[in-house]
Every structure is written in C-alpha cells, then in structure tokens.
Design an enzyme around this catalytic site. Structure first.
Site, PDB file in Angstrom:
ATOM      1  N   LYS B  71      43.188  34.678  56.791  1.00 29.64           N
ATOM      2  CA  LYS B  71      44.015  35.660  56.071  1.00 29.64           C
ATOM      3  C   LYS B  71      43.194  36.280  54.942  1.00 29.64           C
ATOM      4  O   LYS B  71      42.573  35.561  54.156  1.00 29.64           O
ATOM      5  CB  LYS B  71      45.246  34.951  55.482  1.00 29.64           C
ATOM      6  CG  LYS B  71      46.303  35.887  54.904  1.00 29.64           C
ATOM      7  CD  LYS B  71      46.170  36.186  53.429  1.00 29.64           C
ATOM      8  CE  LYS B  71      46.541  35.042  52.517  1.00 29.64           C
ATOM      9  NZ  LYS B  71      47.957  35.021  52.221  1.00 29.64           N
ATOM     10  N   GLN B 143      58.116  40.000  44.321  1.00 32.81           N
ATOM     11  CA  GLN B 143      58.552  38.626  44.539  1.00 32.81           C
ATOM     12  C   GLN B 143      59.869  38.327  43.827  1.00 32.81           C
ATOM     13  O   GLN B 143      60.650  37.489  44.279  1.00 32.81           O
ATOM     14  CB  GLN B 143      57.475  37.618  44.098  1.00 32.81           C
ATOM     15  CG  GLN B 143      56.402  37.357  45.161  1.00 32.81           C
ATOM     16  CD  GLN B 143      56.968  36.782  46.469  1.00 32.81           C
ATOM     17  OE1 GLN B 143      57.837  35.914  46.466  1.00 32.81           O
ATOM     18  NE2 GLN B 143      56.469  37.275  47.584  1.00 32.81           N
ATOM     19  N   MET B 225      56.548  30.304  40.513  1.00 37.29           N
ATOM     20  CA  MET B 225      55.818  31.008  41.572  1.00 37.29           C
ATOM     21  C   MET B 225      54.622  31.791  41.059  1.00 37.29           C
ATOM     22  O   MET B 225      53.713  32.097  41.816  1.00 37.29           O
ATOM     23  CB  MET B 225      56.742  32.047  42.240  1.00 37.29           C
ATOM     24  CG  MET B 225      58.005  31.529  42.851  1.00 37.29           C
ATOM     25  SD  MET B 225      57.707  30.387  44.215  1.00 37.29           S
ATOM     26  CE  MET B 225      56.669  31.359  45.291  1.00 37.29           C
ATOM     27  N   GLY B 226      54.653  32.206  39.774  1.00 37.55           N
ATOM     28  CA  GLY B 226      53.729  33.252  39.337  1.00 37.55           C
ATOM     29  C   GLY B 226      52.314  32.788  39.050  1.00 37.55           C
ATOM     30  O   GLY B 226      51.361  33.556  39.202  1.00 37.55           O
ATOM     31  N   THR B 227      52.157  31.541  38.625  1.00 36.44           N
ATOM     32  CA  THR B 227      50.858  31.100  38.123  1.00 36.44           C
ATOM     33  C   THR B 227      49.936  30.746  39.283  1.00 36.44           C
ATOM     34  O   THR B 227      50.194  29.789  40.008  1.00 36.44           O
ATOM     35  CB  THR B 227      51.042  29.902  37.180  1.00 36.44           C
ATOM     36  OG1 THR B 227      51.902  30.302  36.116  1.00 36.44           O
ATOM     37  CG2 THR B 227      49.709  29.431  36.619  1.00 36.44           C
ATOM     38  N   LYS B 232      46.754  31.910  33.924  1.00 35.38           N
ATOM     39  CA  LYS B 232      48.171  32.291  33.922  1.00 35.38           C
ATOM     40  C   LYS B 232      49.039  31.088  33.564  1.00 35.38           C
ATOM     41  O   LYS B 232      48.645  29.925  33.746  1.00 35.38           O
ATOM     42  CB  LYS B 232      48.577  32.834  35.295  1.00 35.38           C
ATOM     43  CG  LYS B 232      47.953  34.202  35.628  1.00 35.38           C
ATOM     44  CD  LYS B 232      48.567  34.758  36.906  1.00 35.38           C
ATOM     45  CE  LYS B 232      47.859  36.016  37.389  1.00 35.38           C
ATOM     46  NZ  LYS B 232      48.359  36.406  38.731  1.00 35.38           N
TER      47      LYS B 232
END
Lengths: 320, 320
Positions: B71, B143, B225-227, B232
């Site tokens: 991917k 998201q 979910m974001g990090t 981050k």
C-alpha cells in the site's frame, strides 16, 4: 475522476533508447554519490508459503524533482519451474506536488534488469584497462546476457568468455549471445576465464567466493553484480585488500550486503578505502590509477537508478 | 503478455459492502494480534519540495495467503489549497506464488480512509460503556465524518457532539452529518464535549494534549485516532495512568508514535499495561472490566488492515 494511466511493457520498451538509459543511470549514480537523492533504506518482505521469495521496495526522489518513485520488485527463485522469470514487479511514479500517483509502469521487472545492466556497463567502463582483451562473464542468467551486451556495446568489444556451472545453460548462453553477434568462448574453469580476460563481470547467486585473488591478473577490473544480501559472495575478500581502486554504488549497502562487506567484516580493509562510483563517474574521485592495478566495482543496486529510469519513461510519455 | 488489471475507485466501492469491510478489518486486527500477519516496519518518504508531504508504504501478507499487498499512501497537507484531499495513494495485490503483481487498486486513498474508520468503530465498540449517550468527535476532517458514521452505525447511536477549532469547518461538519441523518450538536469547548459524551473519538493533527484527565467522566471510552508520529499528541498522558483498559492496534507502533508513547516516555505507565486490540476483539484478553473504568484504544494504523481490504476487493473481483 481521472483514470490512472498504466503503461505496459511494450510501450515502455518503445519509448526508451539505450543511450538515454545510460545517460539517465549515469546521472543517477552521480546524483546519488553527491547526496542529491532522497532514498530511505529499502523495504524487504520475505515470503515462504506457498512459494519462497522476496519482494524489495525501493523508493525516493531526486531532490527538488516534481515526481517521486516507488519500485516494487519480486524475486521468486522457483518461478523457472512454472516457466516464468524469477523477477517481476512494477514501478509507480507519483507527484511530488500532491503525493498522488501519476502512472503505473507495468514493466514486469524489465526496468530493474535494464537499469542494473546499464550501471554494470558504466562501472565496467570507468575502471576498465586501456585494452580489454575479452569481457569475462561468470554466470549464465538474464544479467549475464544483459551485462555482456551493454558492456560490449559501451566499450566496443565483441569477445565474451563465459563460465557457468550448468553445461546446458552455458550452451544456451553461447547460442543466444552468438545470435546477437558476439564471439563467445567457454571457460571450463573460472581460473581459465581469469587468465584470458582483464574485465570480469560476476552475475551469480553464489554464497561463496568464486573469483580467487591468486587467479586474477594484474590490471584486471572486476564488476561484482550478484551479491545483494549478506549470505551471498562472489569475490575473494583478499582481492579487496590487494585492489587499488574500489568503487561502490552505495557504501552503506555494499558494507551491509555487498561483496565489500565480507572484506570489511573480516578486517581485511577499512571501508574508507571504497569510493563512490558516482563520484568516479563525475570525475571527482579517481577510479583506476595505474595500468597494473586490480580494481573492483561492487554494485548492490540503488533506488536512484529506479527513479532515473521510471522518470525517463514518464517524461517521454508526457512529452517532456 | 497479460495486461495488469487496474481497478478504479468506483468499481472498488461497488464491490465492497460495509459489513464485509468490518468483518475483514476485525479478522485482520485479530490476526495481527495473534502474530499471523507478516508486516515489516513501514517505509516513510518525506518530501519538502515542491510541496511538503509524506508517503507511507505499508506491506505484508497474512501468513500462508496466496497474495501479498503493498500500500502506498501519501499525505500532503497543502492539497486543500489546490482543492484536493490531502490523502491519496493506491494498493497493489501481488501473487505469493510468483511475486508478480496481479492487480492495482486505484483507490485514491479511499481504502485507507475506510479501513481506518472500520478499525476505529471496532475499537469504539469493544470498549464502549453499556449505554452510549452520544459519540463525541474531536476534529472536523474526513476521519471525523467517517468515524462518526461507522461508529454510530455499529453501535446503533444517532447522537453526535462535535468540537473543532474552526467555526466554518464545524458548521460544514454539522451540515454534512445532519444530511446523513445524525443529530449533531456543537461543543464550544472540549471540556463541554467530555461532559456530555462517554464515548470519545479524537481525529485531529494536534501536537499537544486536547483531552485532559480531569475533564473525562468515569466510564468513558476514548478512541485516539489522530496521533501517528512522535510529534503529534491528542490525549493527556496522565489519562493512561488512570485508565484501566488500554488497547493498542500494535504495541511497538503505539509506543513509538502513538499517544501511548508520550505516557511511556514520561514514565507514567509501563507499556506492559497495554493489550492487543485484536486479542480483545477475539475475546482472548479483557477490554473494559468495570462500568466506571476509563478505557483507551490507541490506533496508529497497521498493514494488516490494508492487506485485509485489498484482499477483499481482489477476491470479489476474481469471483472468489
């Protein structure tokens, strides 16, 4: 929504000229040597079921270019039993402006074969003695054909001496190369080949040294193509101690998984003795110093080559 | 010579049902948790000219499967200025028998979005309190939409509370989600959102903690979910010390570049406190133990998810 263009192998072949490939690969090796290519370590996936194989992912960009490249190349050693080449794969060209793929090069592994052969020929030329008697090829596979062809063409040589372990494959090699117009003779032992040739190219999957120090003539240049993992070996490590010009496509890779690595791990030489092939091609570092020196070019294959040939196809296709 | 099939996004969407995606991603998380997925560390290419972006390459195989997957996913933050999504990419399915590519999924990054949302919904479900008052979404991007949709659908919830920094983007989010049939209210501060919701999903690119320990109610489940890189951060590291159920998609990744990493690096908890989300989904490890526990699922995204959805498309296409 735009369809992603996919360029089949016949169209890839049709849009590339050998001279353009040589120029692009030479520029790529020079750029890599100068640090102008951004290419993280390759990804490697090992597979063992239903077949044994490896997939290597090389990727990166020429710094500042408007595209980057991801190359996926598989090697499955038992493909021959299915009548298939062990090598396959494709290349992706992506926009460095947006990150989106711009085209798929469905080259079936051909671009990898060609960029490897082009680098081998350039590495042969840069260290070759003034008068090449014959190109000695150790190995009888696809690269044994391509290396002979590209090197002979670049150096204006017609004579090839081949050594292989399997007589049938040797006979097939002689047939194929004779058909291409080369004068091919067979060496029954590697020692004999080394006695007849002063330019040697090794293209085998050997796991032990084939080219022994005491069999190599003064003034010989050796291009080692086959060793691409730490378990493979083609050259006597003692050759590196004796050589006066050692060129590498990428120092870290050659120390990690090239023939040079064996000599460094055995403490026979310091890796500082090796110089960047790209900087030699650029004229910024010396290659061969004396006619009687033994010189070695150790090649492991670098993403810069893939980036170069994939970009060349893409530029031709979009009319750049 | 066979042409390599390329499957465009509309055909990819047409051949996937949401329930099949959820099942495939659940099985993938379980397989990964059990060690049945072969997935080396991803490759990452950083680009800075002509635009700033990253390309991540995830690859591997379900052990013993007849295909493997590569991917390629780009994230270019300034694409919005060009009217484009920051995310793009494609997936390749290759034969584990021969190494050759068998198809290109020209999904433009959509499969990554969907497999991420499906994993988030599964992670939300497995740790959710018995009665979910409303799903609290922090963030207003793609998201934030997908997570709300997939989680609400899986849990049979209709109420969403959203927090975002940019009022225009919040208003657009409310419009979009209302159109999809959800009851959406806006929280003007994260603290207010945390007071109204006991299931929280964070989907921001924040570089500092947004969800503070003292603002979180007992019994809350948080899906982070974001990090996805060490710079981050969305969760107060102290939350991990207080939580009684910490689930991770991949322990090494979450310690390296998830929210969990901040808590581990600050010495607030041992990484042994985290359990595999896949093993919780399999019923082999506990998730939530008590109604009043705070639980956290930290997700960084794993190749197993990509392998699962790409394989699902390929199986549908070949009529498997």
């Amino acid at each position: 929504m735009n369809r992603l263009p996919i360029i089949p192998l016949d169209e890839i072949k049709a849009c590339l000229r050998d001279d353009d490939i040589l120029s692009a690969v030479k520029e790529a090796l020079i750029s890599h040597g100068r640090g102008d290519v951004n290419s993280p370590p390759p990804g490697i996936l090992q597979l063992d079921h239903p077949a044994v194989g490896e997939c290597h992912i090389k990727y990166g960009n020429q710094k500042g270019a408007d595209t980057f490249v991801v190359k996926v190349a598989s090697g499955f050693r038992d493909n021959g039993k299915l009548g298939l080449s062990p090598n396959s794969g494709l290349m992706l060209v992506l926009s460095a402006q947006t990150g989106a793929p711009v085209c798929v090069l469905d080259d079936k592994g051909w671009l990898t074969d060609i960029r490897t052969a082009a680098a081998g020929a350039l590495a042969a030329q840069v260290g070759a003695p003034d008068k090449v008697t014959a190109v000695g090829i150790i190995g009888t596979g696809e690269q044994a054909r391509l290396q002979a062809h590209w090197t002979c063409r670049l150096l204006g040589v017609k004579s090839v001496v081949v050594y292989g372990r399997n007589p049938e494959q040797v006979a097939q090699y002689v047939d194929d190369m004779t058909t291409q117009g080369y004068d091919v003779s067979i060496a029954s032992e590697i020692k004999h080949l080394l006695g007849q040739c002063n330019l040697i190219i090794t293209t085998t999957p050997s796991s032990k040294a084939l080219v022994l120090k005491d069999d190599v003539q003064p003034g010989t240049h050796i291009v080692a193509m086959g060793t691409d993992n730490p378990g493979k070996q083609e050259l006597d490590p003692a050759l590196f101690a004796q050589a006066r010009g050692i060129m590498v496509d990428d120092l870290a890779q050659c120390v990690h998984h090239g023939d040079l690595g064996h000599a460094v791990r055995e403490g026979l030489i310091s890796q500082d003795r090796a110089v960047s092939l790209g900087l030699v091609l650029a004229g910024e570092k010396p290659g061969r110093l004396n006619a009687d020196d033994i010189t070695i070019a150790d090649l492991t294959g670098i993403a810069a080559q893939d980036i170069a040939v994939a970009s060349l196809v893409w530029e031709q296709r979009r009319g750049g």
